[in-house]
Design a protein around this motif. Structure first.
Motif, PDB file in Angstrom:
ATOM      1  N   GLY A 235       0.802  -1.215   0.000  1.00 53.83           N
ATOM      2  CA  GLY A 235       0.000   0.000   0.000  1.00 53.83           C
ATOM      3  C   GLY A 235       0.833   1.261   0.000  1.00 53.83           C
ATOM      4  O   GLY A 235       0.322   2.360  -0.089  1.00 53.83           O
TER       5      GLY A 235
ATOM      6  N   THR B  28      -0.513   0.463  -7.903  1.00 57.83           N
ATOM      7  CA  THR B  28       0.579  -0.513  -7.980  1.00 57.83           C
ATOM      8  C   THR B  28       0.312  -1.723  -7.095  1.00 57.83           C
ATOM      9  O   THR B  28       0.570  -2.861  -7.494  1.00 57.83           O
ATOM     10  CB  THR B  28       1.905   0.148  -7.588  1.00 57.83           C
ATOM     11  OG1 THR B  28       2.094   1.316  -8.386  1.00 57.83           O
ATOM     12  CG2 THR B  28       3.074  -0.788  -7.803  1.00 57.83           C
ATOM     13  N   SER B  29      -0.227  -1.493  -5.917  1.00 62.55           N
ATOM     14  CA  SER B  29      -0.514  -2.603  -5.002  1.00 62.55           C
ATOM     15  C   SER B  29      -1.531  -3.562  -5.609  1.00 62.55           C
ATOM     16  O   SER B  29      -1.379  -4.784  -5.532  1.00 62.55           O
ATOM     17  CB  SER B  29      -1.034  -2.073  -3.667  1.00 62.55           C
ATOM     18  OG  SER B  29      -0.043  -1.305  -3.030  1.00 62.55           O
ATOM     19  N   MET B  30      -2.568  -3.030  -6.230  1.00 60.04           N
ATOM     20  CA  MET B  30      -3.585  -3.890  -6.840  1.00 60.04           C
ATOM     21  C   MET B  30      -3.049  -4.586  -8.093  1.00 60.04           C
ATOM     22  O   MET B  30      -3.461  -5.696  -8.409  1.00 60.04           O
ATOM     23  CB  MET B  30      -4.837  -3.094  -7.164  1.00 60.04           C
ATOM     24  CG  MET B  30      -5.595  -2.664  -5.931  1.00 60.04           C
ATOM     25  SD  MET B  30      -6.117  -4.062  -4.895  1.00 60.04           S
ATOM     26  CE  MET B  30      -4.933  -4.008  -3.569  1.00 60.04           C
TER      27      MET B  30
ATOM     28  N   PRO C 100      -4.689   2.680  -4.613  1.00 65.41           N
ATOM     29  CA  PRO C 100      -3.535   1.767  -4.609  1.00 65.41           C
ATOM     30  C   PRO C 100      -3.320   1.086  -5.966  1.00 65.41           C
ATOM     31  O   PRO C 100      -3.510  -0.123  -6.103  1.00 65.41           O
ATOM     32  CB  PRO C 100      -3.904   0.762  -3.525  1.00 65.41           C
ATOM     33  CG  PRO C 100      -5.392   0.714  -3.583  1.00 65.41           C
ATOM     34  CD  PRO C 100      -5.839   2.098  -3.933  1.00 65.41           C
TER      35      PRO C 100
ATOM     36  N   VAL D 137      -1.252  -7.571  -6.677  1.00 64.41           N
ATOM     37  CA  VAL D 137      -2.231  -8.585  -6.279  1.00 64.41           C
ATOM     38  C   VAL D 137      -2.771  -9.312  -7.498  1.00 64.41           C
ATOM     39  O   VAL D 137      -2.895 -10.540  -7.513  1.00 64.41           O
ATOM     40  CB  VAL D 137      -3.379  -7.944  -5.466  1.00 64.41           C
ATOM     41  CG1 VAL D 137      -4.534  -8.910  -5.285  1.00 64.41           C
ATOM     42  CG2 VAL D 137      -2.868  -7.481  -4.121  1.00 64.41           C
ATOM     43  N   SER D 138      -3.078  -8.577  -8.543  1.00 64.80           N
ATOM     44  CA  SER D 138      -3.621  -9.176  -9.761  1.00 64.80           C
ATOM     45  C   SER D 138      -2.636 -10.141 -10.405  1.00 64.80           C
ATOM     46  O   SER D 138      -3.018 -11.241 -10.813  1.00 64.80           O
ATOM     47  CB  SER D 138      -3.991  -8.072 -10.753  1.00 64.80           C
ATOM     48  OG  SER D 138      -4.439  -8.625 -11.959  1.00 64.80           O
TER      49      SER D 138
ATOM     50  N   ASP E 248       1.311   4.108  -5.988  1.00 67.01           N
ATOM     51  CA  ASP E 248       0.090   4.216  -5.194  1.00 67.01           C
ATOM     52  C   ASP E 248      -0.157   5.702  -4.944  1.00 67.01           C
ATOM     53  O   ASP E 248       0.728   6.427  -4.510  1.00 67.01           O
ATOM     54  CB  ASP E 248       0.233   3.489  -3.861  1.00 67.01           C
ATOM     55  CG  ASP E 248       0.271   1.982  -4.031  1.00 67.01           C
ATOM     56  OD1 ASP E 248      -0.117   1.500  -5.102  1.00 67.01           O
ATOM     57  OD2 ASP E 248       0.678   1.296  -3.085  1.00 67.01           O
TER      58      ASP E 248
END
Length: 70
Positions: free
Chosen positions: A32, A52-54, A50, A57-58, A37
């Motif tokens: 995060g 870059t964070s998502m 967020p 995750v993807s 982000d």
């Protein structure tokens, strides 16, 4: 549902438990706060996107699903 879903549910539960313990102990404090982000903080409002964070995750979930399907 197939009869082989049990082991997948157990593995998903274990992964969720590990992620929970990491979040609880601070092992994911970097998540995060990656470059990319977006945080906009004003006097009365905070906006947090967020991106870059998502994306991370993807990619991780896509790789996990691809590996499980093989």
């Amino acid at each position: 549902m197939g009869t082989n879903i049990g082991p997948y549910v157990v593995v998903a539960g274990l992964v969720l438990a590990v992620v929970g313990v990491l979040a609880w102990t601070g092992g994911l404090s970097w998540f995060g706060r990656l470059p990319g982000d977006i945080r906009l903080i004003g006097e009365n409002v905070r906006v947090y996107v967020p991106l870059t964070s998502m994306l991370v995750v993807s990619v991780v979930l896509s790789l996990a699903v691809t590996l499980l399907r093989r």
